[in-house]
Design a protein around this motif. Structure first.
Motif, mmCIF file in Angstrom:
data_model
loop_
_atom_site.group_PDB
_atom_site.id
_atom_site.type_symbol
_atom_site.label_atom_id
_atom_site.label_comp_id
_atom_site.label_asym_id
_atom_site.label_seq_id
_atom_site.Cartn_x
_atom_site.Cartn_y
_atom_site.Cartn_z
ATOM 1 N N ALA A 1 1.422 12.043 14.719
ATOM 2 C CA ALA A 1 2.775 11.663 14.298
ATOM 3 C C ALA A 1 3.032 10.207 14.635
ATOM 4 N N ALA A 2 2.597 9.783 15.807
ATOM 5 C CA ALA A 2 2.828 8.403 16.227
ATOM 6 C C ALA A 2 2.113 7.425 15.305
ATOM 7 N N PHE A 3 0.901 7.744 14.865
ATOM 8 C CA PHE A 3 0.176 6.852 13.961
ATOM 9 C C PHE A 3 0.946 6.680 12.657
ATOM 10 N N ALA A 4 1.330 7.790 12.025
ATOM 11 C CA ALA A 4 2.048 7.718 10.744
ATOM 12 C C ALA A 4 3.394 7.021 10.903
ATOM 13 N N HIS A 5 4.110 7.328 11.974
ATOM 14 C CA HIS A 5 5.413 6.687 12.187
ATOM 15 C C HIS A 5 5.262 5.194 12.456
ATOM 16 N N THR A 6 4.216 4.807 13.167
ATOM 17 C CA THR A 6 3.991 3.387 13.432
ATOM 18 C C THR A 6 3.695 2.641 12.145
ATOM 19 N N VAL A 7 2.915 3.241 11.245
ATOM 20 C CA VAL A 7 2.645 2.623 9.950
ATOM 21 C C VAL A 7 3.960 2.376 9.214
ATOM 22 N N LEU A 8 4.850 3.365 9.223
ATOM 23 C CA LEU A 8 6.144 3.200 8.558
ATOM 24 C C LEU A 8 6.997 2.155 9.264
ATOM 25 N N ASP A 9 6.960 2.118 10.593
ATOM 26 C CA ASP A 9 7.711 1.099 11.333
ATOM 27 C C ASP A 9 7.224 -0.304 10.969
ATOM 28 N N ILE A 10 5.918 -0.483 10.864
ATOM 29 C CA ILE A 10 5.356 -1.778 10.497
ATOM 30 C C ILE A 10 5.860 -2.170 9.107
ATOM 31 N N ALA A 11 5.860 -1.224 8.194
ATOM 32 C CA ALA A 11 6.294 -1.503 6.825
ATOM 33 C C ALA A 11 7.775 -1.859 6.771
ATOM 34 N N ASN A 12 8.551 -1.312 7.666
ATOM 35 C CA ASN A 12 9.995 -1.546 7.645
ATOM 36 C C ASN A 12 10.440 -2.703 8.528
ATOM 37 N N ASP A 13 9.497 -3.380 9.169
ATOM 38 C CA ASP A 13 9.844 -4.501 10.041
ATOM 39 C C ASP A 13 10.443 -5.676 9.286
ATOM 40 N N PHE A 14 10.192 -5.790 7.986
ATOM 41 C CA PHE A 14 10.596 -6.976 7.236
ATOM 42 C C PHE A 14 11.504 -6.617 6.061
ATOM 43 N N PRO A 15 12.628 -5.910 6.309
ATOM 44 C CA PRO A 15 13.459 -5.507 5.184
ATOM 45 C C PRO A 15 14.324 -6.623 4.617
ATOM 46 N N ALA B 1 -7.935 3.084 0.154
ATOM 47 C CA ALA B 1 -8.222 4.525 0.189
ATOM 48 C C ALA B 1 -8.408 5.016 1.624
ATOM 49 N N VAL B 2 -9.038 4.215 2.459
ATOM 50 C CA VAL B 2 -9.232 4.588 3.868
ATOM 51 C C VAL B 2 -7.891 4.570 4.590
ATOM 52 N N PHE B 3 -7.081 3.540 4.325
ATOM 53 C CA PHE B 3 -5.742 3.462 4.906
ATOM 54 C C PHE B 3 -4.926 4.703 4.541
ATOM 55 N N GLU B 4 -4.950 5.085 3.276
ATOM 56 C CA GLU B 4 -4.172 6.245 2.824
ATOM 57 C C GLU B 4 -4.685 7.533 3.459
ATOM 58 N N THR B 5 -5.987 7.665 3.565
ATOM 59 C CA THR B 5 -6.564 8.848 4.214
ATOM 60 C C THR B 5 -6.115 8.926 5.670
ATOM 61 N N LEU B 6 -6.157 7.809 6.373
ATOM 62 C CA LEU B 6 -5.705 7.775 7.767
ATOM 63 C C LEU B 6 -4.230 8.130 7.877
ATOM 64 N N ARG B 7 -3.441 7.531 7.004
ATOM 65 C CA ARG B 7 -1.996 7.754 7.050
ATOM 66 C C ARG B 7 -1.666 9.222 6.816
ATOM 67 N N LEU C 1 0.822 -1.210 0.000
ATOM 68 C CA LEU C 1 0.000 0.000 0.000
ATOM 69 C C LEU C 1 0.855 1.258 0.000
ATOM 70 N N LEU C 2 1.956 1.231 0.735
ATOM 71 C CA LEU C 2 2.845 2.395 0.764
ATOM 72 C C LEU C 2 3.576 2.575 -0.565
ATOM 73 N N ARG C 3 3.650 1.523 -1.351
ATOM 74 C CA ARG C 3 4.329 1.542 -2.642
ATOM 75 C C ARG C 3 3.335 1.816 -3.772
#
Length: 160
Positions: free
Chosen positions: A135-149, A110-116, A86-88
């Motif tokens: 800020a914490a919500f958006a940063h947590t979304v990015l942290d989740i996405a980066n958990d599996f590099p 679309a709801v995810f992107e609006t929230l982010r 989704l981030l990509r």
């Protein structure tokens, strides 16, 4: 609110990072969620496919593998699948398969992107939330996405 929606609301309200959102936002999210049952062995996300939902695992387990078949993540209750896609822009590069029967809550992209976008620290964002919450919500979304590099095997084979 019927009991199914109340159950989804309660689950999301206790799940990070949704626990950072105000109650009215959680109520609005709940009304957009689809419920899906996936049997063990079901392929949920395939490389090259468009990911249309954030998969929130209510019960069961999912494995995500890269194009070479390397295990990237084993996910269970309360975990998310599809965040990186989704981030990509919605295009999947990895495969996600149910390794147990799963009950999934599907949050539309679309709801995810609006929230982010709405819940990050941006001056004049138009929310009356404490600055650290968005800020914490958006940063947590990015942290989740980066958990599996990298593949899980890389973690397991590190010395010491």
């Amino acid at each position: 609110m019927d009991s199914d929606l109340a159950e989804i609301r309660d689950f999301l309200a206790a799940l990070h990072p949704f626990d950072l959102l105000p109650a009215p936002d959680i109520q609005a999210i709940v009304r957009t969620v689809e419920i899906r049952y996936a049997r063990k062995g079901s392929r949920l996300i395939e490389p090259g496919n468009t990911v249309e939902f954030l998969h929130i695992i209510r019960s069961g387990a999912i494995e995500t593998h890269d194009g070479d078949g390397q295990l990237l993540a084993r996910l269970g209750e309360g975990d998310f699948c599809g965040v990186r896609s989704l981030l990509r822009g919605g295009t999947a590069i990895n495969r996600s398969v149910a390794i147990e029967d799963c009950l999934l809550y599907l949050l539309p992209a679309a709801v995810f992107e609006t929230l982010r976008r709405a819940h990050r620290q941006v001056p004049g964002a138009g929310h009356n939330l404490p600055q650290e919450a968005p800020a914490a919500f958006a940063h947590t979304v990015l942290d989740i996405a980066n958990d599996f590099p990298r593949p899980v095997g890389a973690e397991l084979s590190r010395p010491g």
